[in-house]
Scaffold this motif. Sequence first.
Motif, PDB file in Angstrom:
ATOM      1  N   VAL A 119       0.841  -1.209   0.000  1.00 42.44           N
ATOM      2  CA  VAL A 119       0.000   0.000   0.000  1.00 42.44           C
ATOM      3  C   VAL A 119       0.879   1.264   0.000  1.00 42.44           C
ATOM      4  O   VAL A 119       0.536   2.276  -0.612  1.00 42.44           O
ATOM      5  N   GLN A 120       2.016   1.149   0.636  1.00 35.79           N
ATOM      6  CA  GLN A 120       2.923   2.306   0.739  1.00 35.79           C
ATOM      7  C   GLN A 120       3.391   2.795  -0.639  1.00 35.79           C
ATOM      8  O   GLN A 120       3.673   3.990  -0.820  1.00 35.79           O
ATOM      9  N   GLU A 121       3.436   1.863  -1.591  1.00 40.71           N
ATOM     10  CA  GLU A 121       3.875   2.248  -2.944  1.00 40.71           C
ATOM     11  C   GLU A 121       3.005   3.351  -3.543  1.00 40.71           C
ATOM     12  O   GLU A 121       3.430   4.051  -4.460  1.00 40.71           O
ATOM     13  N   CYS A 122       1.789   3.510  -3.018  1.00 43.19           N
ATOM     14  CA  CYS A 122       0.876   4.526  -3.576  1.00 43.19           C
ATOM     15  C   CYS A 122       0.970   5.870  -2.835  1.00 43.19           C
ATOM     16  O   CYS A 122       0.308   6.840  -3.216  1.00 43.19           O
ATOM     17  N   PHE A 123       1.722   5.916  -1.720  1.00 38.05           N
ATOM     18  CA  PHE A 123       1.702   7.121  -0.876  1.00 38.05           C
ATOM     19  C   PHE A 123       2.200   8.356  -1.609  1.00 38.05           C
ATOM     20  O   PHE A 123       1.759   9.475  -1.338  1.00 38.05           O
ATOM     21  N   GLU A 124       3.136   8.172  -2.523  1.00 39.24           N
ATOM     22  CA  GLU A 124       3.746   9.320  -3.191  1.00 39.24           C
ATOM     23  C   GLU A 124       2.721  10.091  -4.033  1.00 39.24           C
ATOM     24  O   GLU A 124       2.576  11.294  -3.914  1.00 39.24           O
ATOM     25  N   LYS A 125       1.983   9.320  -4.824  1.00 42.17           N
ATOM     26  CA  LYS A 125       1.068   9.976  -5.771  1.00 42.17           C
ATOM     27  C   LYS A 125      -0.404   9.812  -5.443  1.00 42.17           C
ATOM     28  O   LYS A 125      -1.233  10.583  -5.917  1.00 42.17           O
ATOM     29  N   GLY A 126      -0.733   8.805  -4.667  1.00 43.64           N
ATOM     30  CA  GLY A 126      -2.150   8.496  -4.460  1.00 43.64           C
ATOM     31  C   GLY A 126      -2.610   8.785  -3.032  1.00 43.64           C
ATOM     32  O   GLY A 126      -1.872   9.300  -2.196  1.00 43.64           O
ATOM     33  N   THR A 127      -3.849   8.411  -2.783  1.00 41.60           N
ATOM     34  CA  THR A 127      -4.472   8.591  -1.478  1.00 41.60           C
ATOM     35  C   THR A 127      -4.534   7.240  -0.773  1.00 41.60           C
ATOM     36  O   THR A 127      -4.757   6.224  -1.424  1.00 41.60           O
ATOM     37  N   LEU A 128      -4.358   7.249   0.540  1.00 42.09           N
ATOM     38  CA  LEU A 128      -4.579   6.038   1.332  1.00 42.09           C
ATOM     39  C   LEU A 128      -6.006   6.076   1.879  1.00 42.09           C
ATOM     40  O   LEU A 128      -6.366   7.008   2.601  1.00 42.09           O
ATOM     41  N   HIS A 129      -6.805   5.080   1.528  1.00 46.91           N
ATOM     42  CA  HIS A 129      -8.182   4.987   2.040  1.00 46.91           C
ATOM     43  C   HIS A 129      -8.250   3.908   3.104  1.00 46.91           C
ATOM     44  O   HIS A 129      -7.763   2.792   2.895  1.00 46.91           O
ATOM     45  N   VAL A 271     -15.023  14.513  -1.184  1.00 50.71           N
ATOM     46  CA  VAL A 271     -13.599  14.719  -0.895  1.00 50.71           C
ATOM     47  C   VAL A 271     -12.749  13.467  -1.068  1.00 50.71           C
ATOM     48  O   VAL A 271     -11.534  13.549  -1.074  1.00 50.71           O
ATOM     49  N   GLY A 272     -13.425  12.294  -1.221  1.00 48.86           N
ATOM     50  CA  GLY A 272     -12.561  11.103  -1.207  1.00 48.86           C
ATOM     51  C   GLY A 272     -13.043   9.908  -1.959  1.00 48.86           C
ATOM     52  O   GLY A 272     -13.018   8.800  -1.403  1.00 48.86           O
ATOM     53  N   PRO A 273     -13.475  10.006  -3.218  1.00 44.51           N
ATOM     54  CA  PRO A 273     -13.730   8.775  -3.971  1.00 44.51           C
ATOM     55  C   PRO A 273     -12.416   8.022  -4.154  1.00 44.51           C
ATOM     56  O   PRO A 273     -11.338   8.623  -4.077  1.00 44.51           O
ATOM     57  N   ILE A 274     -12.508   6.731  -4.379  1.00 48.40           N
ATOM     58  CA  ILE A 274     -11.295   5.923  -4.565  1.00 48.40           C
ATOM     59  C   ILE A 274     -10.939   5.923  -6.057  1.00 48.40           C
ATOM     60  O   ILE A 274     -11.773   5.596  -6.901  1.00 48.40           O
ATOM     61  N   LEU A 275      -9.714   6.322  -6.346  1.00 46.78           N
ATOM     62  CA  LEU A 275      -9.305   6.540  -7.738  1.00 46.78           C
ATOM     63  C   LEU A 275      -8.137   5.637  -8.120  1.00 46.78           C
ATOM     64  O   LEU A 275      -7.465   5.070  -7.235  1.00 46.78           O
ATOM     65  N   ASP A 276      -7.881   5.538  -9.417  1.00 48.14           N
ATOM     66  CA  ASP A 276      -6.710   4.798  -9.901  1.00 48.14           C
ATOM     67  C   ASP A 276      -5.463   5.295  -9.167  1.00 48.14           C
ATOM     68  O   ASP A 276      -5.293   6.500  -8.976  1.00 48.14           O
ATOM     69  N   GLY A 277      -4.616   4.387  -8.774  1.00 47.45           N
ATOM     70  CA  GLY A 277      -3.358   4.776  -8.135  1.00 47.45           C
ATOM     71  C   GLY A 277      -3.464   4.940  -6.623  1.00 47.45           C
ATOM     72  O   GLY A 277      -2.468   5.197  -5.948  1.00 47.45           O
ATOM     73  N   PRO A 311     -11.514   1.043  -9.781  1.00 47.65           N
ATOM     74  CA  PRO A 311     -10.215   1.715  -9.744  1.00 47.65           C
ATOM     75  C   PRO A 311      -9.055   0.724  -9.627  1.00 47.65           C
ATOM     76  O   PRO A 311      -9.189  -0.326  -9.002  1.00 47.65           O
ATOM     77  N   LYS A 312      -7.934   1.095 -10.238  1.00 49.34           N
ATOM     78  CA  LYS A 312      -6.721   0.265 -10.111  1.00 49.34           C
ATOM     79  C   LYS A 312      -6.031   0.680  -8.825  1.00 49.34           C
ATOM     80  O   LYS A 312      -5.450   1.770  -8.752  1.00 49.34           O
ATOM     81  N   ILE A 313      -6.118  -0.157  -7.839  1.00 53.10           N
ATOM     82  CA  ILE A 313      -5.636   0.221  -6.506  1.00 53.10           C
ATOM     83  C   ILE A 313      -4.662  -0.820  -5.973  1.00 53.10           C
ATOM     84  O   ILE A 313      -4.599  -1.941  -6.471  1.00 53.10           O
ATOM     85  N   HIS A 314      -3.955  -0.445  -4.926  1.00 52.59           N
ATOM     86  CA  HIS A 314      -3.220  -1.425  -4.134  1.00 52.59           C
ATOM     87  C   HIS A 314      -4.041  -1.665  -2.875  1.00 52.59           C
ATOM     88  O   HIS A 314      -4.155  -0.789  -2.032  1.00 52.59           O
TER      89      HIS A 314
END
Length: 559
Positions: A119-129, A271-277, A311-314
């Motif tokens: 999940v951490q791989e997404c922290f740079e560009k994405g949101t953590l849900h 404020v927080g839909p789950i998105l690609d990345g 969405p493409k998520i981790h």
Amino acid sequence: MGSSGDAWKLKDHPKLPKGKTVAVIVLDGWGEAKPNEYNAISVAETPVMDSLKQGAPEHWRLIKAHGNAVGLPTEDDMGNSEVGHNALGAGRIFAQGAKLVDLALASGKIYDGEGFKYVQECFEKGTLHLIGLVSDGGVHSRLDQLLLLLKGAAERGAKRIRVHALTDGRDVLDGSSVGFMETLENDLAKLREQGVDARVASGGGRMYVTMDRYENDWDVVKRGWDAQVLGEAPHHFKDPVEAIKKLRQEPNTSDQYLAPFVIVDDNGKPVGPILDGDAVVTFNFRADRMVMLAKALEYEDFDKFDRVRVPKIHYAGMLQYDGELKLPNKYLVSPPEIDRTSGEYLVRNGVRTFACSETVKFGHVTFFWNGNRSGYFDEKLEEYVEIPSDSGITFNVKPKMKALEIAERTRDAILSHKFDQVRVNIPNSDMVGHTGDIKATIEACKAADDGVKMILEAIEQVGGIFLVTADHGNAEDMVKRNKKGEPLLDKNGNIQILTSHTLEPVPIAIGGPGLLPGVRFRTDLPTGGLANVAATFMNLHGFEAPSDYEPTLIEVVDN
Ligand SMILES: O=C(O)[C@@H](CO)OP(=O)(O)O
Ligand SMILES: [Mn+2]
Ligand SMILES: [Mn+2]
């Protein structure tokens, strides 16, 4: 244990015969407490359970169903179906999800594992849900664990965090969701001060949004998906505490059934839909009510509802929820390794097994019983029957639920002589107890007693043996009490209804024409608990339990 067939071979019991039909009946949420007006079991007409109690101490006793006896962190932790049925089926006490997560958070190991790294791989560009149940109930999740995880994730690089909060009111008092949301908001505000964009993004009541189980009603999961992933819900608010306060004023609602809402910004945008990345963590440790969402998040092929956008998520679960399906594939904490369950042993020793409940408890006597594993050990020797539950209702409107149907199918299974063990869960006292409706719970307890009656009559007919017990308390205490045990009143002078499970012990009774006259409960195991039950019914099937199982509750004296 090796993998050879011999490793599974159980020793013959020196005194007890094989070949008896054994009915193992679990009353869900049926504890033992002093009779009083808030004890729905004592008020209800329950002649069968009352008569079994007359068999004490030889054939009726109490056993522990909460705290350390079922692998929970403290003696203040009430029992629940997952840990209860795990202990009943596995015959040993395993440190359970709640405890394993506590340890992983305390040591920091949770952040070193593959799941967190993923999940951490997404922290740079994405949101953590973070999606899960926000309360301190300790049955499915715990707020203190969520708060630690939030802090830990922020320290490890999460810059944008969204919490999708499910309100409880089932493991905790109805109305307490406001306070839990305030606590969460406080911590999120602290993170914001530190420059992390952390907010609640959506919410809804656990029984109406997301936390369905055993595929009883996919609409529940869809409502959650719409709010969490798509950012769509019938209610929009800017502030989550206000959202709960307002939605609680709607007619016929409660924390458990709160309508779904999304939090929007000043322009009315969610404020927080789950998105690609993005990264997603479902922070409940308990499996049953997270499996459906996990499937929706993880499966490419999925036809249970229209996801609209996938969405493409981790994605990682707090735990892996289904070991056999490997669902989800990534998780933060390894689940308890519940191996060599009694179900597997008995089947491998030729015991033909029938298991039955209605949908809302079906997985309890199959999945939980078998160590959080779905599916058969041997299709030729087993049959699992699910009676479809009603969906879209609160069970106080139908307190009889499917008790009669469960009992009928079980009776038929017994009379067919096709099975050596029949195992059932009768859900009424628990499911109706959770609604907080005392009158309906009294009816529910009677219906459960009627169900037991029908099964015991069939056992009588075939010369079999019965073992009746419960997984934890619920219906025997429907009021919140102070330390002295006196009912607590709210500010309007009304009693505070207790919708949750309890810390009470549960009864266990044995009997039936097939029980040898010399069989009775031992007196040297006063602290026996649910984990001692497996060895007990293995004996009733004519086997000795494996040596590392918790000891049997029975002995055979020569008359
Ligand atoms: O309904 C549930 O999920 C729990 C309470 O949170 O009850 P049980 O453990 O009896 O299934
Ligand atoms: Mn239960
Ligand atoms: Mn329950």
